[in-house]
Design a protein around this motif. Structure first.
Motif, short mmCIF file in Angstrom:
data_model
loop_
_atom_site.label_atom_id
_atom_site.label_comp_id
_atom_site.label_asym_id
_atom_site.label_seq_id
_atom_site.Cartn_x
_atom_site.Cartn_y
_atom_site.Cartn_z
N ARG A 147 0.93 -1.16 -0.02
CA ARG A 147 0.06 -0.03 -0.24
C ARG A 147 0.79 1.26 -0.03
O ARG A 147 0.38 2.33 -0.70
CB ARG A 147 -0.84 0.13 1.16
N TYR A 150 -3.63 -9.32 -5.61
CA TYR A 150 -4.64 -8.18 -5.64
C TYR A 150 -5.56 -8.47 -6.88
O TYR A 150 -5.13 -8.60 -8.01
CB TYR A 150 -3.65 -6.85 -5.93
N ARG A 196 -10.09 -5.03 -6.65
CA ARG A 196 -10.05 -3.97 -5.82
C ARG A 196 -9.60 -4.29 -4.30
O ARG A 196 -9.82 -3.45 -3.66
CB ARG A 196 -11.03 -2.98 -5.91
N ALA A 197 -8.94 -5.49 -3.95
CA ALA A 197 -8.48 -6.00 -2.81
C ALA A 197 -7.47 -6.78 -2.93
O ALA A 197 -7.39 -7.52 -3.89
CB ALA A 197 -9.84 -6.42 -2.15
#
Length: 152
Positions: A59, A127, A130-131
């Protein structure tokens, strides 16, 4: 569906530059940006394959966080090319760029692996949708409170 990778190269004086990428294929840092210029100058990258415990690091590299803060969040070493290698990644492919092909709005890097590092990690971080998601055998103690195990 693809796994997050941290793609790194080196700056002069041992400064590192990197970008986070999700997807099945290695994508370049922003074409024309500082990262791209550095990759082209070095003609080397390291693809670091992440484990579930690296979600927060992924992230950081995927956001607008300054490079110094990104690299301060983990331990790094180098292999043959001098590009940064995440010490505890699942696998690292230290590469020299062999060819670059422009395809539409992207440049595709074809790389020759010159060194490899792998760990005993039995899980990977992917991934999609969207997660982040962890696959494989996961040690919950390594993942942390904000994980891809449905506790996010």
């Amino acid at each position: 569906m693809g796994g997050p990778r941290l793609i790194r190269t080196r700056l002069p004086a041992d400064h590192a530059m990197g970008a986070g990428r999700s997807g099945r294929h290695c994508a370049s840092p922003s074409h024309g940006g500082l990262g791209w210029v550095i990759v082209m100058r070095n003609k080397a990258v390291c693809v670091n394959v992440l484990s579930a415990r690296h979600e927060q690091l992924s992230r950081l590299f995927g956001g607008k966080v300054p490079a110094e803060e990104r690299f301060a969040a983990a331990d790094w070493s180098t292999l043959a090319t001098g590009a940064p290698v995440l010490v505890d990644c699942a696998a690292a492919f230290d590469c020299r760029i062999a060819d670059i092909v422009n395809v539409g709005t992207h440049d595709v890097l074809f790389c020759r692996v010159v060194a490899l590092q792998r760990s005993g990690s039995t899980d990977n971080l992917i991934y999609f949708g969207r997660a982040y998601h962890a696959i494989g055998v996961i040690n919950p103690a390594e993942v942390g409170p904000k994980s891809a195990l449905g506790r996010s």
